[in-house]
Each structure stands twice: as structure tokens, then as C-alpha cells.
Design a protein around this motif. Structure first.
Motif, mmCIF file in Angstrom:
data_model
loop_
_atom_site.group_PDB
_atom_site.id
_atom_site.type_symbol
_atom_site.label_atom_id
_atom_site.label_comp_id
_atom_site.label_asym_id
_atom_site.label_seq_id
_atom_site.Cartn_x
_atom_site.Cartn_y
_atom_site.Cartn_z
ATOM 1 N N ASN A 10 28.281 38.344 23.366
ATOM 2 C CA ASN A 10 27.308 38.247 22.271
ATOM 3 C C ASN A 10 26.437 37.003 22.441
ATOM 4 O O ASN A 10 25.912 36.476 21.467
ATOM 5 N N THR A 11 26.315 36.523 23.676
ATOM 6 C CA THR A 11 25.474 35.331 23.891
ATOM 7 C C THR A 11 24.073 35.550 23.324
ATOM 8 O O THR A 11 23.541 36.661 23.382
ATOM 9 N N GLY A 16 25.529 42.363 28.207
ATOM 10 C CA GLY A 16 25.200 41.593 27.008
ATOM 11 C C GLY A 16 25.012 42.543 25.841
ATOM 12 O O GLY A 16 24.359 43.585 25.981
ATOM 13 N N ALA A 17 25.607 42.206 24.690
ATOM 14 C CA ALA A 17 25.379 42.973 23.458
ATOM 15 C C ALA A 17 25.074 41.935 22.390
ATOM 16 O O ALA A 17 25.983 41.367 21.795
ATOM 17 N N HIS A 18 23.800 41.670 22.225
ATOM 18 C CA HIS A 18 23.383 40.583 21.334
ATOM 19 C C HIS A 18 23.169 41.111 19.925
ATOM 20 O O HIS A 18 22.172 41.765 19.635
ATOM 21 N N PHE A 19 24.151 40.821 19.055
ATOM 22 C CA PHE A 19 24.085 41.217 17.648
ATOM 23 C C PHE A 19 23.315 40.143 16.876
ATOM 24 O O PHE A 19 23.128 39.031 17.359
ATOM 25 N N VAL A 26 20.727 45.715 18.037
ATOM 26 C CA VAL A 26 21.552 45.003 19.022
ATOM 27 C C VAL A 26 20.796 45.066 20.348
ATOM 28 O O VAL A 26 20.433 46.156 20.812
ATOM 29 N N GLU A 27 20.527 43.898 20.935
ATOM 30 C CA GLU A 27 19.883 43.878 22.250
ATOM 31 C C GLU A 27 20.961 44.121 23.300
ATOM 32 O O GLU A 27 21.944 43.369 23.363
ATOM 33 N N VAL A 28 20.774 45.160 24.094
ATOM 34 C CA VAL A 28 21.729 45.458 25.170
ATOM 35 C C VAL A 28 21.109 44.955 26.473
ATOM 36 O O VAL A 28 20.007 45.372 26.850
ATOM 37 N N VAL A 29 21.819 44.026 27.129
ATOM 38 C CA VAL A 29 21.222 43.354 28.291
ATOM 39 C C VAL A 29 22.108 43.550 29.519
ATOM 40 O O VAL A 29 23.134 42.883 29.677
#
Ligand SMILES: NC(=O)c1ccc[n+]([C@@H]2O[C@H](COP(=O)([O-])OP(=O)(O)OC[C@H]3O[C@@H](n4cnc5c(N)ncnc54)[C@H](O)[C@@H]3O)[C@@H](O)[C@H]2O)c1
Length: 305
Positions: free
Chosen positions: A103-104, A124-127, A137-140
Motif C-alpha cells: 500500500n505504498t 502495488g495496491a494504493h488505497f 485503488v491505484e493498481v501499480v
């Protein structure tokens, strides 16, 4: 808990607590792992009500106490070395096929992936805070993340009621934090130059671009206003916009004075403890109401691309 839907959230801080709340409310068994017993105790207290409605949640301080799990969200302090150590530890306890998410807020997924033997299942799963309420949620994906992992993570997020948005390549800060920091750099410059005070600035943004951004997003909004007009303004305005590559002196001095915002009782505003908790509750309620208003807008009001 021998269950492939079992999720481990590593880190019981601001984000970890709300990530665990998300799992509980969506009926997924969750274990929260944190090395700090105080943070763990605070998290347990914050989730008391959610857990009392039947959610399966455990709070542990070491991996030996964690049962088999199908997904893990690393949400420890934003520090590269620490995250690399934690991710490597996660991997030693994960079985094949376990989804490993970080969640970085914007550290490099490729660099974090270097700490793993099997980076193909890492993404990456940026909540966004509060993680149980905010849909995006940004999925990276990193260089080594495989397409199957990206697809599985998106499906998992949709089952949690989220709106995953996959980035085509990683950039520092991903998308949302780049935009947020560009906005804040200008806001802080306007405060510093004495153009406006904090309250007036918040008021202008909330009741102008704020509500429009929520409805349309920035690009659709510009389509509505006219790209030629936007270009004319951009031509004369850009030379005057803040473009410093260092954080604002206003921000540096607020932090140096211990004015960290709500968590220290003072930031741009005063945050007496009782008020802060009431504000938290009210913010959550209002966000949920706003989201329910927005629920119909995607198909009904807004033209699709
Ligand atoms: N706060 C936000 O609004 C926000 C939003 C999106 C993403 N994030 C990201 O989420 C992550 C967590 O942020 P936060 O705001 O919850 O931070 P926080 O400081 O509130 O919590 C971090 C937690 O990590 C724990 N921790 C540290 N080392 C650990 C270890 N080895 N094992 C287990 N736990 C450990 C700490 O004890 C602490 O409880 C960061 O990567 C941050 O960038 C934060």
C-alpha cells in the motif's frame, strides 16, 4: 484460519486499521500484524464495533501466530528499507499463488520487488484514507508482475467494492499523489505569498474546482470548459505558477513546530481531541452520502469516452 480468503494486513496504523475494517465489513477473515503493541491495541479498540457484528479479526505481533492466508496487504511505515525487510518476511510465510500487495503511497514497485524471490505475484495496491470508504485503488504493476496477478488483484478489489485503476507504468507518487502534491505546492505558495488565508483557500477550492472534480474528473471537466480556453490561460499562467523542487518553507516550519495536523492537535487549523473524533465520524458519514449521490452519475449524467 485455514482459508484462502483470509487476508493479512501488515501494519496497524491509520491505513492498516481501515484496511482491516474494509475486510471485516466485506466479510473476509483478517489478521492484523504489527510489532508495536500500542498500535495494535489502538487498532483493536478502533475496530471493536465493526468486529462485534461478527467479523473474524485477529491481532498479532509475529508471523508465527498467522494462519494460512490468500492475500496480504503490506501497510507499514513509508520507508523503503523497512518495507523491503517486511516484504521479504511476508514471502517466507506465503504459499504459492498468494497475492502480495503493498500500500505504498509512491515508492518504486520495481525496487520493492527486488526484495522478493517471486516478484511476479507482487503488485502495488494504493488505497486512500479511509480505505474502507474511498472507492479508488491505484493498481501499480512492477516490471516482473505478471498479467494474471494484475487481473486477480483487480477482481479481488472489485469484490471488496473498490474501483481499481491500473497504471501502465510506474512513476514516483503514482497518479493521485503527483496530482495532490502539484495542487498542494501551489496552495502553500499562495499562503506563503499572503494571497489568501487557509480558510478562504479551502472554501474557494471546495466550492469551485472541488465539487466539479468529484463529478467529472479533471480531463472531462476541461472538455466541458473548452480546451482552447484552457490553452489560452495556460500560455500566460504557467510562468507564474510555483515550480520549486523543494518542499515549501511554510510546510517545513509547520512540521518543525510540531503542527502536524489533526494527530498533534494543530496544523493549518486547531484540532481539539474531542472535535477531531467527531470530525472523523462526520467526515466518514458525509463521504458515504456523497458517494451514494455519485453512484448514479457514471451512467446517467456523464458522457463516456
Ligand atoms: N495515511 C494515509 O493517508 C495513507 C494513504 C495511502 C497510503 N498510505 C501508505 O500506507 C502505509 C502506512 O501508512 P500509515 O499512514 O498507516 O502509517 P502509520 O505510521 O499510521 O502506521 C504504520 C504502522 O506500521 C507499523 N510497523 C512498522 N514496522 C513494522 C513491522 N516491521 N512489522 C509490522 N508493522 C510495522 C507501525 O508500528 C505502525 O503501526 C504507508 O506506506 C503509507 O505511505 C498512507
Amino acid at each position: 484460519m485455514q482459508d484462502s480468503s483470509h487476508v493479512v494486513v501488515v501494519g496497524a496504523g491509520t491505513m492498516g486499521s481501515n484496511l482491516a475494517r474494509l475486510m471485516i465489513t466485506r466479510g473476509l477473515p483478517v489478521t492484523v500484524l504489527d510489532i508495536d503493541p500500542d498500535r495494535l491495541a489502538r487498532c483493536r479498540k478502533a475496530l471493536e464495533t465493526a468486529a462485534s457484528h461478527g467479523g473474524a479479526v485477529r491481532f498479532v505481533s509475529e508471523w508465527e501466530q498467522v494462519d494460512d492466508f490468500g492475500a496480504v496487504v503490506e501497510s507499514v511505515t513509508e520507508n523503503l528499507d523497512l518495507k523491503c525487510r517486511v516484504l521479504s518476511e511476508v514471502e517466507t510465510h506465503a504459499r504459492d499463488g498468494t497475492l502480495i500487495m503493498t500500500n505504498t503511497s509512491g515508492l518504486s514497485i520495481n525496487v520493492l520487488a527486488d526484495s522478493l524471490v517471486h516478484p511476479e505475484r507482487f503488485v502495488g495496491a494504493h488505497f486512500f484514507n479511509p480505505a474502507d470508504v474511498i472507492p479508488a485503488v491505484e493498481v501499480v504493476p512492477g516490471r516482473f508482475t505478471n498479467a494474471e496477478t494484475v487481473e486477480r488483484v483487480c477482481q479481488w478489489l472489485r469484490r471488496l467494492g473498490k474501483r481499481p485503476a491500473v497504471l501502465k507504468q510506474e512513476v514516483p507518487g503514482f497518479v493521485a499523489n503527483r496530482i495532490q502534491h502539484a495542487l498542494m505546492r501551489e496552495c502553500l505558495a499562495l499562503l506563503e505569498q499572503g494571497v489568501v488565508d487557509a480558510e478562504a483557500l479551502d472554501d474557494i477550492v471546495r466550492y469551485s474546482i472541488g465539487i466539479r472534480l468529484a463529478l467529472n474528473g479533471p480531463l472531462r471537466q476541461r472538455d466541458l470548459n473548452g480546451l482552447d480556453t484552457h490553452l489560452n490561460i495556460a500560455r500566460y499562467l504557467y510562468p507564474d505558477l510555483e515550480n520549486s523542487t523543494r518542499p515549501s518553507p511554510v510546510l517545513e516550519s509547520l512540521v518543525a513546530e510540531g503542527r502536524l495536523g489533526r494527530k498533534s492537535g494543530r496544523g493549518f487549523y486547531e484540532w481539539p481531541q474531542g472535535d477531531a473524533e467527531a470530525y472523523d465520524r462526520q467526515e466518514r458519514e458525509l463521504l458515504e452520502r456523497l458517494l451514494s449521490l455519485m453512484a448514479g452519475t457514471d451512467s446517467d449524467v456523464i458522457p463516456t469516452i
